[in-house]
Design a protein around this motif. Structure first.
Motif, PDB file in Angstrom:
ATOM      1  N   GLY A 284       0.802  -1.226   0.000  1.00 31.21           N
ATOM      2  CA  GLY A 284       0.000   0.000   0.000  1.00 31.21           C
ATOM      3  C   GLY A 284       0.829   1.267   0.000  1.00 31.21           C
ATOM      4  N   CYS A 285       2.116   1.163   0.363  1.00 33.14           N
ATOM      5  CA  CYS A 285       2.985   2.343   0.339  1.00 33.14           C
ATOM      6  C   CYS A 285       3.287   2.729  -1.108  1.00 33.14           C
ATOM      7  N   LEU A 286       3.644   3.982  -1.318  1.00 33.25           N
ATOM      8  CA  LEU A 286       3.899   4.499  -2.666  1.00 33.25           C
ATOM      9  C   LEU A 286       5.398   4.550  -2.933  1.00 33.25           C
ATOM     10  N   LEU A 287       5.836   3.817  -3.962  1.00 36.99           N
ATOM     11  CA  LEU A 287       7.231   3.816  -4.395  1.00 36.99           C
ATOM     12  C   LEU A 287       7.384   4.879  -5.482  1.00 36.99           C
ATOM     13  N   VAL A 288       8.297   5.809  -5.275  1.00 37.82           N
ATOM     14  CA  VAL A 288       8.452   6.968  -6.165  1.00 37.82           C
ATOM     15  C   VAL A 288       9.861   6.998  -6.744  1.00 37.82           C
ATOM     16  N   LYS A 289       9.955   7.206  -8.069  1.00 40.44           N
ATOM     17  CA  LYS A 289      11.274   7.375  -8.703  1.00 40.44           C
ATOM     18  C   LYS A 289      11.259   8.627  -9.567  1.00 40.44           C
ATOM     19  N   GLU A 290      12.173   9.540  -9.257  1.00 41.47           N
ATOM     20  CA  GLU A 290      12.319  10.769 -10.035  1.00 41.47           C
ATOM     21  C   GLU A 290      13.449  10.570 -11.043  1.00 41.47           C
ATOM     22  N   THR A 291      13.168  10.894 -12.310  1.00 43.13           N
ATOM     23  CA  THR A 291      14.200  10.828 -13.351  1.00 43.13           C
ATOM     24  C   THR A 291      14.162  12.130 -14.144  1.00 43.13           C
ATOM     25  N   ASP A 292      15.095  12.267 -15.084  1.00 43.50           N
ATOM     26  CA  ASP A 292      15.120  13.467 -15.926  1.00 43.50           C
ATOM     27  C   ASP A 292      13.829  13.611 -16.726  1.00 43.50           C
ATOM     28  N   GLU A 293      13.191  12.492 -17.033  1.00 42.43           N
ATOM     29  CA  GLU A 293      11.943  12.537 -17.811  1.00 42.43           C
ATOM     30  C   GLU A 293      10.754  12.987 -16.973  1.00 42.43           C
ATOM     31  N   GLY A 294      10.868  12.820 -15.671  1.00 43.77           N
ATOM     32  CA  GLY A 294       9.750  13.142 -14.784  1.00 43.77           C
ATOM     33  C   GLY A 294       9.649  12.115 -13.669  1.00 43.77           C
ATOM     34  N   THR A 295       8.545  12.181 -12.937  1.00 43.48           N
ATOM     35  CA  THR A 295       8.348  11.292 -11.792  1.00 43.48           C
ATOM     36  C   THR A 295       7.351  10.199 -12.137  1.00 43.48           C
ATOM     37  N   ALA A 296       7.723   8.961 -11.810  1.00 44.15           N
ATOM     38  CA  ALA A 296       6.811   7.832 -11.940  1.00 44.15           C
ATOM     39  C   ALA A 296       6.667   7.192 -10.564  1.00 44.15           C
ATOM     40  N   SER A 297       5.469   6.704 -10.259  1.00 43.72           N
ATOM     41  CA  SER A 297       5.277   6.073  -8.951  1.00 43.72           C
ATOM     42  C   SER A 297       4.218   4.984  -9.045  1.00 43.72           C
ATOM     43  N   GLY A 298       4.246   4.103  -8.056  1.00 44.75           N
ATOM     44  CA  GLY A 298       3.249   3.044  -7.993  1.00 44.75           C
ATOM     45  C   GLY A 298       3.070   2.566  -6.567  1.00 44.75           C
ATOM     46  N   PHE A 299       1.851   2.124  -6.250  1.00 42.95           N
ATOM     47  CA  PHE A 299       1.566   1.580  -4.925  1.00 42.95           C
ATOM     48  C   PHE A 299       2.079   0.145  -4.857  1.00 42.95           C
ATOM     49  N   ILE A 300       2.854  -0.163  -3.837  1.00 42.26           N
ATOM     50  CA  ILE A 300       3.413  -1.509  -3.679  1.00 42.26           C
ATOM     51  C   ILE A 300       2.289  -2.488  -3.348  1.00 42.26           C
ATOM     52  N   VAL A 301       2.143  -3.534  -4.176  1.00 44.88           N
ATOM     53  CA  VAL A 301       1.051  -4.487  -3.967  1.00 44.88           C
ATOM     54  C   VAL A 301       1.545  -5.917  -3.759  1.00 44.88           C
ATOM     55  N   GLU A 302       2.867  -6.134  -3.861  1.00 47.24           N
ATOM     56  CA  GLU A 302       3.405  -7.481  -3.648  1.00 47.24           C
ATOM     57  C   GLU A 302       4.864  -7.385  -3.219  1.00 47.24           C
ATOM     58  N   THR A 303       5.214  -8.146  -2.176  1.00 43.21           N
ATOM     59  CA  THR A 303       6.581  -8.143  -1.652  1.00 43.21           C
ATOM     60  C   THR A 303       6.988  -9.564  -1.267  1.00 43.21           C
ATOM     61  N   GLU A 304       8.283  -9.773  -1.100  1.00 42.44           N
ATOM     62  CA  GLU A 304       8.801 -11.029  -0.560  1.00 42.44           C
ATOM     63  C   GLU A 304       9.868 -10.719   0.474  1.00 42.44           C
TER      64      GLU A 304
END
Length: 196
Positions: A26-46
């Protein structure tokens, strides 16, 4: 302009990977790059439990150039390449306790036009429904190895609280003895971006 988001504090990561893995859902993973910001809610982990876990890269306290970051403090990013795909983990626990959580899937949130470009020809559901897919879609790379997950350009913030969490065996670790059966994979029940 997106609202100012605060990365989760370092204390969030200072627990065992078995405790951290479901907490990341449910947490939001965020990555900022030169193109812009992309993010997604974490829905699966190990969860990978380190020295005693046959499926962990650090099993038996194995220290290599690749695994060294797992022995550092919680909150470090552990990326590695498998079959040309970059996979992303977050180091858990404490110094010299080499545990980590693999991020297996996210639900796209921001920057979906970038994800579509990075995952050309794939349906939206297939942009991020696997550990090598989500890194490509978000722009996570081996350059992120060793970063602190508490500061840009790669960080995790609050997201949503899952109503239900499912658990089951981890995936792709067939040759790890009894460890392959441990129910150390966690996912948001019913989420369509879960890997399988």
């Amino acid at each position: 302009m997106a609202p100012e988001r605060k990365p989760l504090p370092i204390e969030f990561y200072q627990r065992t990977s078995l405790e951290l893995a479901p907490s990341l859902l449910g947490c939001l993973l965020v990555k900022e790059t030169d193109e812009g910001t992309a993010s997604g809610f974490i829905v699966e982990t190990e969860a990978y439990m380190g020295a005693d876990d046959r499926a962990a890269h650090s099993f038996g306290n194995r220290r290599t150039k690749r695994t060294e970051i797992m022995f550092q403090e919680a909150g470090r990013v552990y990326t590695y390449v498998m079959h040309t795909h970059t996979l992303m983990n977050v180091v858990a626990a404490d110094i010299d306790i080499p545990q980590a959580v693999l991020i297996r899937a996210v639900e796209p949130h921001e920057g979906q036009f970038m994800m579509e470009r990075r995952r050309t020809g794939r349906r939206p559901r297939e942009w991020t429904n696997g550990p090598g897919k989500l890194t490509k879609a978000l722009g996570v790379s081996m350059n992120d190895y060793g970063r602190m997950i508490t500061e840009p350009p790669l960080f995790i913030t609050e997201g949503f609280t899952p109503e239900h969490i499912s658990t089951g065996p981890r995936i792709g670790i067939e040759n790890s003895g009894e460890a392959r059966d441990y129910p150390w994979r966690f996912w948001v029940t019913g989420n369509r971006f879960v890997s399988r």
